[in-house]
Scaffold this motif. Sequence first.
Motif, PDB file in Angstrom:
ATOM      1  N   SER A   5       0.819  -1.202   0.000  1.00 32.30           N
ATOM      2  CA  SER A   5       0.000   0.000   0.000  1.00 32.30           C
ATOM      3  C   SER A   5       0.856   1.256   0.000  1.00 32.30           C
ATOM      4  N   ARG A   6       2.024   1.216   0.646  1.00 33.46           N
ATOM      5  CA  ARG A   6       2.937   2.360   0.597  1.00 33.46           C
ATOM      6  C   ARG A   6       3.402   2.612  -0.831  1.00 33.46           C
ATOM      7  N   LYS A   7       3.781   1.530  -1.504  1.00 28.45           N
ATOM      8  CA  LYS A   7       4.246   1.675  -2.886  1.00 28.45           C
ATOM      9  C   LYS A   7       3.118   2.202  -3.767  1.00 28.45           C
ATOM     10  N   ALA A   8       1.933   1.669  -3.612  1.00 29.88           N
ATOM     11  CA  ALA A   8       0.798   2.106  -4.428  1.00 29.88           C
ATOM     12  C   ALA A   8       0.493   3.583  -4.190  1.00 29.88           C
ATOM     13  N   HIS A   9       0.578   4.005  -2.925  1.00 34.08           N
ATOM     14  CA  HIS A   9       0.310   5.403  -2.609  1.00 34.08           C
ATOM     15  C   HIS A   9       1.267   6.316  -3.353  1.00 34.08           C
ATOM     16  N   TRP A  10       2.567   6.037  -3.266  1.00 31.35           N
ATOM     17  CA  TRP A  10       3.542   6.937  -3.861  1.00 31.35           C
ATOM     18  C   TRP A  10       3.575   6.838  -5.378  1.00 31.35           C
ATOM     19  N   ASP A  11       3.354   5.657  -5.923  1.00 38.22           N
ATOM     20  CA  ASP A  11       3.246   5.554  -7.383  1.00 38.22           C
ATOM     21  C   ASP A  11       2.083   6.407  -7.889  1.00 38.22           C
ATOM     22  N   ASN A  12       0.971   6.382  -7.170  1.00 38.07           N
ATOM     23  CA  ASN A  12      -0.189   7.178  -7.580  1.00 38.07           C
ATOM     24  C   ASN A  12       0.115   8.667  -7.517  1.00 38.07           C
ATOM     25  N   VAL A  13       0.822   9.088  -6.474  1.00 37.01           N
ATOM     26  CA  VAL A  13       1.180  10.507  -6.350  1.00 37.01           C
ATOM     27  C   VAL A  13       1.992  10.964  -7.552  1.00 37.01           C
ATOM     28  N   TYR A  14       3.020  10.189  -7.898  1.00 37.29           N
ATOM     29  CA  TYR A  14       3.918  10.626  -8.959  1.00 37.29           C
ATOM     30  C   TYR A  14       3.347  10.409 -10.359  1.00 37.29           C
ATOM     31  N   ARG A  15       2.347   9.561 -10.476  1.00 42.50           N
ATOM     32  CA  ARG A  15       1.719   9.380 -11.787  1.00 42.50           C
ATOM     33  C   ARG A  15       0.611  10.391 -12.054  1.00 42.50           C
ATOM     34  N   THR A  16       0.079  10.996 -11.007  1.00 41.08           N
ATOM     35  CA  THR A  16      -1.073  11.891 -11.168  1.00 41.08           C
ATOM     36  C   THR A  16      -0.735  13.358 -10.938  1.00 41.08           C
ATOM     37  N   LYS A  17       0.472  13.656 -10.432  1.00 43.02           N
ATOM     38  CA  LYS A  17       0.840  15.045 -10.158  1.00 43.02           C
ATOM     39  C   LYS A  17       2.180  15.374 -10.794  1.00 43.02           C
ATOM     40  N   ALA A  18       2.281  16.593 -11.304  1.00 45.10           N
ATOM     41  CA  ALA A  18       3.566  17.082 -11.785  1.00 45.10           C
ATOM     42  C   ALA A  18       4.481  17.325 -10.589  1.00 45.10           C
ATOM     43  N   GLU A  19       5.784  17.389 -10.849  1.00 49.06           N
ATOM     44  CA  GLU A  19       6.724  17.506  -9.730  1.00 49.06           C
ATOM     45  C   GLU A  19       6.493  18.775  -8.915  1.00 49.06           C
ATOM     46  N   ASN A  20       6.017  19.856  -9.562  1.00 52.42           N
ATOM     47  CA  ASN A  20       5.788  21.101  -8.830  1.00 52.42           C
ATOM     48  C   ASN A  20       4.367  21.223  -8.297  1.00 52.42           C
ATOM     49  N   GLU A  21       3.656  20.094  -8.259  1.00 54.08           N
ATOM     50  CA  GLU A  21       2.320  20.055  -7.675  1.00 54.08           C
ATOM     51  C   GLU A  21       2.287  19.317  -6.341  1.00 54.08           C
ATOM     52  N   VAL A  22       3.458  18.999  -5.815  1.00 51.27           N
ATOM     53  CA  VAL A  22       3.541  18.338  -4.510  1.00 51.27           C
ATOM     54  C   VAL A  22       4.229  19.287  -3.532  1.00 51.27           C
ATOM     55  N   SER A  23       3.864  19.182  -2.262  1.00 52.33           N
ATOM     56  CA  SER A  23       4.315  20.166  -1.278  1.00 52.33           C
ATOM     57  C   SER A  23       5.824  20.162  -1.088  1.00 52.33           C
ATOM     58  N   TRP A  24       6.466  19.027  -1.309  1.00 50.76           N
ATOM     59  CA  TRP A  24       7.900  18.919  -1.030  1.00 50.76           C
ATOM     60  C   TRP A  24       8.766  19.351  -2.203  1.00 50.76           C
ATOM     61  N   PHE A  25       8.150  19.811  -3.301  1.00 53.74           N
ATOM     62  CA  PHE A  25       8.940  20.222  -4.462  1.00 53.74           C
ATOM     63  C   PHE A  25       9.924  21.319  -4.080  1.00 53.74           C
ATOM     64  N   GLN A  26      11.133  21.195  -4.595  1.00 52.19           N
ATOM     65  CA  GLN A  26      12.214  22.116  -4.274  1.00 52.19           C
ATOM     66  C   GLN A  26      13.070  22.288  -5.526  1.00 52.19           C
ATOM     67  N   GLU A  27      13.010  23.464  -6.118  1.00 49.18           N
ATOM     68  CA  GLU A  27      13.770  23.717  -7.347  1.00 49.18           C
ATOM     69  C   GLU A  27      15.263  23.557  -7.107  1.00 49.18           C
ATOM     70  N   SER A  28      15.720  24.093  -5.970  1.00 48.19           N
ATOM     71  CA  SER A  28      17.132  23.986  -5.609  1.00 48.19           C
ATOM     72  C   SER A  28      17.251  23.361  -4.226  1.00 48.19           C
ATOM     73  N   PRO A  29      17.952  22.227  -4.114  1.00 48.29           N
ATOM     74  CA  PRO A  29      18.091  21.556  -2.811  1.00 48.29           C
ATOM     75  C   PRO A  29      19.191  22.181  -1.970  1.00 48.29           C
ATOM     76  N   ALA A  30      19.114  23.481  -1.771  1.00 44.54           N
ATOM     77  CA  ALA A  30      20.199  24.213  -1.108  1.00 44.54           C
ATOM     78  C   ALA A  30      20.538  23.691   0.288  1.00 44.54           C
ATOM     79  N   PRO A  31      19.550  23.435   1.186  1.00 41.87           N
ATOM     80  CA  PRO A  31      19.916  22.944   2.521  1.00 41.87           C
ATOM     81  C   PRO A  31      20.707  21.636   2.473  1.00 41.87           C
TER      82      PRO A  31
END
Length: 212
Positions: A5-31
Amino acid sequence: MNDASRKAHWDNVYRTKAENEVSWFQESPAPSLELIDLARPAPAAAVVDIGGGASHLVDALIDRGFINVTVLDLSEAALDAARTRLGDRATRARWIAADVTEWHPTQLFDIWHDRAAFHFLTTAADQTAYVERLEKAVRPGGHVIIGTFAMNGPERCSGLPIVRHDAASLGKVLGGDFELLHTRLHDHATPWAAIQHFQFSLFRRLIEGVNP
Protein backbone atom coordinates in the motif's frame (compact mmCIF):
# COMPACT_ATOMS: atom_id res chain seq x y z
CA MET A 1 0.54 1.00 5.80
CA ASN A 2 1.99 -2.25 4.55
CA ASP A 3 4.70 -2.32 1.87
CA ALA A 4 2.31 -2.81 -1.04
CA SER A 5 0.00 0.00 0.00
CA ARG A 6 2.94 2.36 0.60
CA LYS A 7 4.25 1.67 -2.89
CA ALA A 8 0.80 2.11 -4.43
CA HIS A 9 0.31 5.40 -2.61
CA TRP A 10 3.54 6.94 -3.86
CA ASP A 11 3.25 5.55 -7.38
CA ASN A 12 -0.19 7.18 -7.58
CA VAL A 13 1.18 10.51 -6.35
CA TYR A 14 3.92 10.63 -8.96
CA ARG A 15 1.72 9.38 -11.79
CA THR A 16 -1.07 11.89 -11.17
CA LYS A 17 0.84 15.05 -10.16
CA ALA A 18 3.57 17.08 -11.78
CA GLU A 19 6.72 17.51 -9.73
CA ASN A 20 5.79 21.10 -8.83
CA GLU A 21 2.32 20.05 -7.67
CA VAL A 22 3.54 18.34 -4.51
CA SER A 23 4.32 20.17 -1.28
CA TRP A 24 7.90 18.92 -1.03
CA PHE A 25 8.94 20.22 -4.46
CA GLN A 26 12.21 22.12 -4.27
CA GLU A 27 13.77 23.72 -7.35
CA SER A 28 17.13 23.99 -5.61
CA PRO A 29 18.09 21.56 -2.81
CA ALA A 30 20.20 24.21 -1.11
CA PRO A 31 19.92 22.94 2.52
CA SER A 32 21.01 19.46 1.48
CA LEU A 33 23.91 20.75 -0.62
CA GLU A 34 25.12 22.97 2.23
CA LEU A 35 25.30 20.01 4.61
CA ILE A 36 26.93 17.82 1.98
CA ASP A 37 29.56 20.56 1.60
CA LEU A 38 30.18 20.43 5.36
CA ALA A 39 31.07 16.74 4.98
CA ARG A 40 33.73 17.79 2.42
CA PRO A 41 33.29 14.81 0.08
CA ALA A 42 35.57 14.15 -2.87
CA PRO A 43 33.93 13.90 -6.32
CA ALA A 44 34.43 10.13 -6.17
CA ALA A 45 32.55 9.86 -2.85
CA ALA A 46 29.66 7.40 -2.89
CA VAL A 47 26.40 9.24 -2.15
CA VAL A 48 22.97 7.66 -1.71
CA ASP A 49 19.79 9.74 -1.70
CA ILE A 50 17.18 7.84 0.30
CA GLY A 51 13.64 8.54 -0.82
CA GLY A 52 15.13 10.71 -3.55
CA GLY A 53 12.15 10.23 -5.84
CA ALA A 54 11.96 13.07 -8.34
CA SER A 55 14.21 15.34 -6.25
CA HIS A 56 16.61 17.68 -8.04
CA LEU A 57 19.47 16.71 -5.72
CA VAL A 58 20.78 14.14 -8.19
CA ASP A 59 20.91 16.83 -10.90
CA ALA A 60 22.91 19.12 -8.62
CA LEU A 61 25.35 16.37 -7.63
CA ILE A 62 25.96 15.40 -11.26
CA ASP A 63 26.47 19.09 -12.11
CA ARG A 64 29.08 19.27 -9.33
CA GLY A 65 31.01 16.34 -10.82
CA PHE A 66 30.01 13.54 -8.45
CA ILE A 67 30.48 10.23 -10.23
CA ASN A 68 29.08 7.72 -7.71
CA VAL A 69 25.50 8.78 -6.99
CA THR A 70 22.65 6.40 -6.12
CA VAL A 71 18.98 7.35 -5.84
CA LEU A 72 16.69 5.00 -3.91
CA ASP A 73 12.93 5.36 -3.78
CA LEU A 74 9.94 3.14 -3.12
CA SER A 75 8.20 4.49 -6.23
CA GLU A 76 9.36 3.46 -9.69
CA ALA A 77 7.15 6.24 -11.05
CA ALA A 78 9.13 8.81 -9.06
CA LEU A 79 12.43 7.48 -10.37
CA ASP A 80 11.04 7.49 -13.91
CA ALA A 81 10.20 11.18 -13.53
CA ALA A 82 13.76 11.98 -12.45
CA ARG A 83 15.31 9.90 -15.21
CA THR A 84 13.10 11.55 -17.83
CA ARG A 85 14.08 15.00 -16.57
CA LEU A 86 17.79 14.14 -16.69
CA GLY A 87 17.67 12.57 -20.13
CA ASP A 88 21.05 11.18 -21.21
CA ARG A 89 22.58 12.30 -17.90
CA ALA A 90 20.45 9.72 -16.06
CA THR A 91 23.10 7.11 -16.89
CA ARG A 92 25.48 8.94 -14.54
CA ALA A 93 23.49 7.78 -11.51
CA ARG A 94 22.37 4.42 -10.19
CA TRP A 95 18.64 3.98 -9.62
CA ILE A 96 17.10 1.58 -7.09
CA ALA A 97 13.36 1.02 -6.63
CA ALA A 98 13.07 -0.38 -3.12
CA ASP A 99 11.59 0.16 0.31
CA VAL A 100 14.52 1.34 2.43
CA THR A 101 13.26 -0.75 5.36
CA GLU A 102 13.73 -3.91 3.25
CA TRP A 103 16.68 -2.87 1.09
CA HIS A 104 19.90 -4.90 1.12
CA PRO A 105 22.80 -2.52 0.38
CA THR A 106 25.51 -3.98 -1.85
CA GLN A 107 28.11 -1.25 -1.37
CA LEU A 108 29.36 1.19 1.26
CA PHE A 109 28.52 4.87 1.04
CA ASP A 110 30.37 7.95 2.20
CA ILE A 111 27.19 10.02 2.45
CA TRP A 112 23.66 8.87 3.27
CA HIS A 113 21.19 11.64 2.48
CA ASP A 114 17.48 11.60 3.34
CA ARG A 115 15.18 14.57 2.93
CA ALA A 116 11.67 13.80 4.16
CA ALA A 117 11.65 10.01 3.97
CA PHE A 118 12.47 9.01 7.54
CA HIS A 119 9.63 11.02 9.07
CA PHE A 120 7.10 8.76 7.30
CA LEU A 121 8.34 5.82 9.39
CA THR A 122 5.94 6.04 12.30
CA THR A 123 6.55 2.68 13.99
CA ALA A 124 9.52 1.54 16.04
CA ALA A 125 9.85 -1.54 13.83
CA ASP A 126 10.19 0.52 10.64
CA GLN A 127 12.63 2.92 12.29
CA THR A 128 14.76 0.02 13.52
CA ALA A 129 14.76 -1.56 10.07
CA TYR A 130 15.84 1.77 8.56
CA VAL A 131 18.77 2.11 10.97
CA GLU A 132 19.84 -1.48 10.35
CA ARG A 133 20.13 -0.70 6.60
CA LEU A 134 21.91 2.56 7.34
CA GLU A 135 24.47 0.76 9.53
CA LYS A 136 25.14 -1.73 6.73
CA ALA A 137 25.47 1.00 4.11
CA VAL A 138 27.49 3.82 5.73
CA ARG A 139 31.21 3.30 6.06
CA PRO A 140 33.00 4.20 9.32
CA GLY A 141 33.79 7.89 9.11
CA GLY A 142 30.96 8.39 6.65
CA HIS A 143 28.24 11.00 7.05
CA VAL A 144 24.47 10.84 7.48
CA ILE A 145 22.19 13.76 6.60
CA ILE A 146 18.55 13.48 7.60
CA GLY A 147 15.93 16.16 7.03
CA THR A 148 12.49 15.81 8.61
CA PHE A 149 9.62 18.02 9.66
CA ALA A 150 10.74 19.93 12.74
CA MET A 151 9.00 19.68 16.08
CA ASN A 152 6.77 22.62 15.08
CA GLY A 153 6.25 21.33 11.55
CA PRO A 154 3.23 19.61 9.98
CA GLU A 155 1.87 16.41 11.49
CA ARG A 156 0.84 14.95 8.14
CA CYS A 157 2.13 14.98 4.57
CA SER A 158 0.52 13.66 1.39
CA GLY A 159 -2.39 12.48 3.51
CA LEU A 160 -0.14 10.34 5.71
CA PRO A 161 0.88 10.73 9.37
CA ILE A 162 4.51 11.55 10.08
CA VAL A 163 6.77 11.71 13.14
CA ARG A 164 8.39 15.07 13.77
CA HIS A 165 12.01 15.13 14.91
CA ASP A 166 14.85 17.24 16.18
CA ALA A 167 18.55 16.40 16.31
CA ALA A 168 18.21 14.78 19.74
CA SER A 169 15.43 12.41 18.72
CA LEU A 170 17.30 11.44 15.55
CA GLY A 171 20.48 10.84 17.54
CA LYS A 172 18.57 8.59 19.91
CA VAL A 173 17.26 6.50 17.01
CA LEU A 174 20.66 6.27 15.32
CA GLY A 175 22.47 5.28 18.50
CA GLY A 176 25.89 5.90 19.97
CA ASP A 177 27.88 5.07 16.85
CA PHE A 178 26.86 8.38 15.26
CA GLU A 179 28.12 11.81 16.33
CA LEU A 180 26.04 14.93 15.69
CA LEU A 181 28.11 17.50 13.82
CA HIS A 182 25.56 20.10 12.83
CA THR A 183 21.84 20.81 12.89
CA ARG A 184 19.76 23.62 11.48
CA LEU A 185 16.17 24.64 10.94
CA HIS A 186 14.81 25.36 7.48
CA ASP A 187 11.56 26.97 6.40
CA HIS A 188 10.48 25.30 3.18
CA ALA A 189 8.09 27.22 0.93
CA THR A 190 5.68 24.91 -0.91
CA PRO A 191 4.72 25.68 -4.54
CA TRP A 192 1.62 27.45 -3.17
CA ALA A 193 3.72 29.57 -0.77
CA ALA A 194 2.82 27.79 2.48
CA ILE A 195 5.69 27.48 4.94
CA GLN A 196 6.69 24.09 6.35
CA HIS A 197 9.20 23.92 9.20
CA PHE A 198 11.98 21.38 8.61
CA GLN A 199 15.11 20.45 10.50
CA PHE A 200 18.28 19.03 8.95
CA SER A 201 20.93 17.18 10.96
CA LEU A 202 24.40 16.01 9.95
CA PHE A 203 25.95 13.03 11.73
CA ARG A 204 29.29 11.25 11.33
CA ARG A 205 29.72 7.54 11.89
CA LEU A 206 32.44 6.96 14.46
CA ILE A 207 35.52 4.95 13.62
CA GLU A 208 36.20 2.30 16.25
CA GLY A 209 39.45 2.88 18.06
CA VAL A 210 40.03 6.33 16.52
CA ASN A 211 37.37 8.62 17.93
CA PRO A 212 37.56 9.95 21.52
